[in-house]
Design an enzyme around this catalytic site. Structure first.
Site, PDB file in Angstrom:
ATOM      1  N   GLY A  49      25.542   2.243  -9.489  1.00  0.00           N
ATOM      2  CA  GLY A  49      24.745   1.040  -9.723  1.00  0.00           C
ATOM      3  C   GLY A  49      25.184   0.316 -10.984  1.00  0.00           C
TER       4      GLY A  49
ATOM      5  N   SER B 234      27.020   6.863  -0.694  1.00  0.00           N
ATOM      6  CA  SER B 234      28.159   6.838  -1.626  1.00  0.00           C
ATOM      7  C   SER B 234      28.784   8.203  -1.882  1.00  0.00           C
ATOM      8  CB  SER B 234      27.712   6.253  -2.971  1.00  0.00           C
ATOM      9  OG  SER B 234      27.150   4.991  -2.789  1.00  0.00           O
TER      10      SER B 234
ATOM     11  N   ARG C 240       7.354   6.462 -17.653  1.00  0.00           N
ATOM     12  CA  ARG C 240       7.169   5.805 -18.956  1.00  0.00           C
ATOM     13  C   ARG C 240       5.752   5.872 -19.500  1.00  0.00           C
ATOM     14  NH1 ARG C 240      10.278   0.450 -17.105  1.00  0.00           N
ATOM     15  NH2 ARG C 240      12.414   1.238 -17.164  1.00  0.00           N
TER      16      ARG C 240
ATOM     17  N   CYS D 157      13.949  -2.756 -19.928  1.00  0.00           N
ATOM     18  CA  CYS D 157      14.948  -3.511 -20.710  1.00  0.00           C
ATOM     19  C   CYS D 157      14.314  -4.605 -21.574  1.00  0.00           C
ATOM     20  CB  CYS D 157      16.009  -4.107 -19.788  1.00  0.00           C
ATOM     21  SG  CYS D 157      15.375  -4.725 -18.226  1.00  0.00           S
TER      22      CYS D 157
ATOM     23  N   GLY E 284      19.343  -7.540 -14.185  1.00  0.00           N
ATOM     24  CA  GLY E 284      18.160  -6.694 -14.352  1.00  0.00           C
ATOM     25  C   GLY E 284      17.569  -6.229 -13.033  1.00  0.00           C
TER      26      GLY E 284
ATOM     27  N   LYS F 102       4.444  -4.219 -17.846  1.00  0.00           N
ATOM     28  CA  LYS F 102       5.262  -3.177 -18.490  1.00  0.00           C
ATOM     29  C   LYS F 102       5.461  -3.529 -19.959  1.00  0.00           C
ATOM     30  CE  LYS F 102       8.218  -2.197 -14.521  1.00  0.00           C
ATOM     31  NZ  LYS F 102       9.514  -2.572 -13.946  1.00  0.00           N
TER      32      LYS F 102
ATOM     33  N   HIS G  86      19.143 -10.549 -21.155  1.00  0.00           N
ATOM     34  CA  HIS G  86      17.797 -11.130 -21.126  1.00  0.00           C
ATOM     35  C   HIS G  86      17.536 -11.884 -22.440  1.00  0.00           C
ATOM     36  CE1 HIS G  86      17.170  -8.837 -17.608  1.00  0.00           C
ATOM     37  NE2 HIS G  86      16.350  -7.897 -18.059  1.00  0.00           N
TER      38      HIS G  86
ATOM     39  N   ASN H  50      20.950  -6.586 -21.162  1.00  0.00           N
ATOM     40  CA  ASN H  50      19.962  -5.660 -20.587  1.00  0.00           C
ATOM     41  C   ASN H  50      20.593  -4.396 -20.025  1.00  0.00           C
ATOM     42  OD1 ASN H  50      20.700  -8.037 -18.813  1.00  0.00           O
ATOM     43  ND2 ASN H  50      20.042  -6.588 -17.243  1.00  0.00           N
TER      44      ASN H  50
HETATM   45  N1  NAP Z   1      19.402  -3.419 -14.369  1.00  0.00           N
HETATM   46  C1  NAP Z   1      18.777  -3.289 -15.533  1.00  0.00           C
HETATM   47  O1  NAP Z   1      18.899  -4.106 -16.461  1.00  0.00           O
HETATM   48  C2  NAP Z   1      17.870  -2.115 -15.778  1.00  0.00           C
HETATM   49  C3  NAP Z   1      17.401  -1.924 -17.064  1.00  0.00           C
HETATM   50  C4  NAP Z   1      16.576  -0.848 -17.310  1.00  0.00           C
HETATM   51  C5  NAP Z   1      16.264   0.009 -16.281  1.00  0.00           C
HETATM   52  N2  NAP Z   1      16.727  -0.218 -15.027  1.00  0.00           N
HETATM   53  C6  NAP Z   1      16.368   0.739 -13.983  1.00  0.00           C
HETATM   54  O2  NAP Z   1      17.506   1.489 -13.607  1.00  0.00           O
HETATM   55  C7  NAP Z   1      17.460   1.793 -12.217  1.00  0.00           C
HETATM   56  C8  NAP Z   1      18.727   1.319 -11.522  1.00  0.00           C
HETATM   57  O3  NAP Z   1      18.930  -0.052 -11.757  1.00  0.00           O
HETATM   58  P1  NAP Z   1      20.306  -0.773 -11.374  1.00  0.00           P
HETATM   59  O4  NAP Z   1      20.144  -2.154 -11.862  1.00  0.00           O
HETATM   60  O5  NAP Z   1      21.494   0.024 -11.778  1.00  0.00           O
HETATM   61  O6  NAP Z   1      20.208  -0.752  -9.738  1.00  0.00           O
HETATM   62  P2  NAP Z   1      21.398  -0.814  -8.677  1.00  0.00           P
HETATM   63  O7  NAP Z   1      22.545  -1.587  -9.197  1.00  0.00           O
HETATM   64  O8  NAP Z   1      20.743  -1.280  -7.420  1.00  0.00           O
HETATM   65  O9  NAP Z   1      21.856   0.721  -8.509  1.00  0.00           O
HETATM   66  C9  NAP Z   1      21.006   1.709  -7.937  1.00  0.00           C
HETATM   67  C10 NAP Z   1      21.695   3.072  -8.002  1.00  0.00           C
HETATM   68  O10 NAP Z   1      20.795   4.057  -7.525  1.00  0.00           O
HETATM   69  C11 NAP Z   1      21.452   4.806  -6.466  1.00  0.00           C
HETATM   70  N3  NAP Z   1      20.478   5.281  -5.508  1.00  0.00           N
HETATM   71  C12 NAP Z   1      19.670   4.563  -4.701  1.00  0.00           C
HETATM   72  N4  NAP Z   1      18.929   5.394  -3.929  1.00  0.00           N
HETATM   73  C13 NAP Z   1      19.279   6.651  -4.263  1.00  0.00           C
HETATM   74  C14 NAP Z   1      18.897   7.948  -3.805  1.00  0.00           C
HETATM   75  N5  NAP Z   1      17.956   8.102  -2.872  1.00  0.00           N
HETATM   76  N6  NAP Z   1      19.465   9.025  -4.370  1.00  0.00           N
HETATM   77  C15 NAP Z   1      20.426   8.894  -5.328  1.00  0.00           C
HETATM   78  N7  NAP Z   1      20.842   7.691  -5.796  1.00  0.00           N
HETATM   79  C16 NAP Z   1      20.278   6.590  -5.267  1.00  0.00           C
HETATM   80  C17 NAP Z   1      22.411   3.781  -5.870  1.00  0.00           C
HETATM   81  O11 NAP Z   1      23.388   4.430  -5.094  1.00  0.00           O
HETATM   82  P3  NAP Z   1      24.183   3.646  -3.916  1.00  0.00           P
HETATM   83  O12 NAP Z   1      25.257   2.839  -4.580  1.00  0.00           O
HETATM   84  O13 NAP Z   1      24.724   4.780  -3.100  1.00  0.00           O
HETATM   85  O14 NAP Z   1      23.187   2.810  -3.197  1.00  0.00           O
HETATM   86  C18 NAP Z   1      22.951   3.155  -7.150  1.00  0.00           C
HETATM   87  O15 NAP Z   1      23.868   4.028  -7.754  1.00  0.00           O
HETATM   88  C19 NAP Z   1      16.151   1.175 -11.713  1.00  0.00           C
HETATM   89  O16 NAP Z   1      15.147   2.171 -11.773  1.00  0.00           O
HETATM   90  C20 NAP Z   1      15.870   0.092 -12.706  1.00  0.00           C
HETATM   91  O17 NAP Z   1      14.510  -0.211 -12.793  1.00  0.00           O
HETATM   92  C21 NAP Z   1      17.535  -1.253 -14.763  1.00  0.00           C
END
Ligand code: NAP
Length: 330
Positions: A10, A38, A97, A125, A156, A204, A233, A306
């Site tokens: 991700g 994956s 959290r 974030c 995000g 949040k 952000h 972020n």
């Molecule tokens: N983006 C931000 O700025 C940010 C900031 C703080 C916190 N977060 C948090 O971080 C998390 C991920 O965010 P992201 O932006 O990186 O999302 P993302 O780009 O959609 O990536 C999601 C990741 O989770 C994996 N995944 C999904 N379902 C799964 C499962 N059942 N078992 C194992 N792995 C699984 C996905 O694998 P596949 O590739 O195989 O689908 C991918 O590696 C979320 O909880 C989000 O709230 C995000």
């Protein structure tokens, strides 16, 4: 050190791999985990390719630390399974959290909270960059009330959201993550709407800021807005203090805060932007000025990548502190 990165394919997971490599985190074995889709794919880390493995496979290898960024339900189910085999989990989702038994940590602000815990939560974030700028000011002048308006990057929302914006830009019909067009648009809507008509992202910021700053009664109201931006952000924040403040002292306090960079020179058109913050670990603060409409009140603009300080950098910093505190073996 054996390190699992859950959600390694991700946006946050890939950034974690970059930050771990940049920081020379002492990784001897890496266990990248993602969804079943994956497993078997490759991710890059420190100039090598590593094969994505399943959750069960990673748990059976008993990593020292697991950095989670795979969504709330995945963390809820699997973080305790890692903790049971002795792994310290640093979780980026919202799953833990607000659990009173789980510390919610921004290392520059409340690192002491980590002692003895097997699951440690990384804040949202928007909250991380906010408290980085607020903490030194709150200690000195005590914050009475905050009014926050955010301008949040599509990164995000994850990789599918970024793809939606790029598809719209290219005129391609693709998967929709947002309920409306995001490119060339602004959506006053981040995460889901709650019964009180705020969004979960807005609440949040309220609850997490109060928890990190140990100020359960701080008055906070937020409007979270998604904008077609990639680098980070931005937040316009109006801060009413209990005590009178001096702008020079505000600058000194922010200057002394590790991880905060002041970028505030209106005469030379210098202020923080997400484009400039992109790829940096710091939180950038500018547009510092008194609110001329009421006493003891300050306006500022806070920008950060972020995926870096808002997620990956903060998580890796916690892991570094765990090593320093000998909570995980070096
Ligand atoms: N983006 C931000 O700025 C940010 C900031 C703080 C916190 N977060 C948090 O971080 C998390 C991920 O965010 P992201 O932006 O990186 O999302 P993302 O780009 O959609 O990536 C999601 C990741 O989770 C994996 N995944 C999904 N379902 C799964 C499962 N059942 N078992 C194992 N792995 C699984 C996905 O694998 P596949 O590739 O195989 O689908 C991918 O590696 C979320 O909880 C989000 O709230 C995000």
């Amino acid at each position: 050190m054996k390190v699992a990165v859950v959600g390694a394919t991700g946006l946050v997971g890939r950034e974690m791999l970059r930050v771990l490599a940049e920081e020379n985190f002492p990784v001897t074995e890496l266990f990248p985990v993602a969804s079943a889709r994956s497993v078997g794919n490759q991710v890059e880390f420190a100039g090598k390719s590593w094969t994505v493995i399943s959750m069960d496979d990673a748990i059976s290898r008993k990593p020292d630390v697991a950095l989670f960024s795979a969504g709330g339900s995945v963390s809820q189910e699997h973080a305790p399974r890692f903790a049971e085999v002795g792994t310290v989990v640093i979780d980026n989702s919202s799953a833990w959290r607000m659990d009173p038994a789980v510390p919610l940590v921004v290392p520059e602000v409340n690192m002491d909270a980590i002692q003895g815990h097997k699951i440690i939560a990384n804040p949202n974030c928007s909250t991380i960059q906010l408290v980085m700028a607020l903490a030194p000011l709150h200690t000195r002048f005590r914050i009475r009330r905050l009014v926050i308006s955010t301008y949040q990057s599509v990164t995000g929302t994850g990789k599918d959201a970024l793809q939606q914006m790029m598809d719209e830009r290219a005129g391609i019909e693709g998967k929709k993550v947002y309920p409306d067009v995001i490119d060339m648009n602004v959506l006053p809507h981040c995460d889901v709407f709650l019964d009180n008509d705020y969004t979960r992202e807005e609440m949040k910021m309220v609850h997490e800021t109060r928890k990190i700053l140990s100020s359960p009664d701080m008055a906070i109201t937020a409007t979270a807005v998604r904008v077609p931006v990639m680098g980070g952000h931005s937040e316009a924040v109006n801060i009413e203090f209990e005590e009178e403040f001096d702008l020079d002292e505000v600058r000194k306090l922010l200057n002394a805060m590790p991880g905060v960079t002041i970028q505030d020179d209106p005469a030379n058109l210098s202020y923080p932007t997400p484009r400039n913050a992109h790829g940096h670990n710091d939180v950038f603060v500018g547009r510092l000025r008194r609110d001329h409409s009421q006493p003891r009140t300050l306006n500022m603009f806070i920008v950060s990548d972020n995926l870096r300080k808002g997620a990956a950098t903060n998580a890796v910093q916690i892991a570094q502190h765990l090593v320093a505190a000998r909570m995980i073996p070096a």
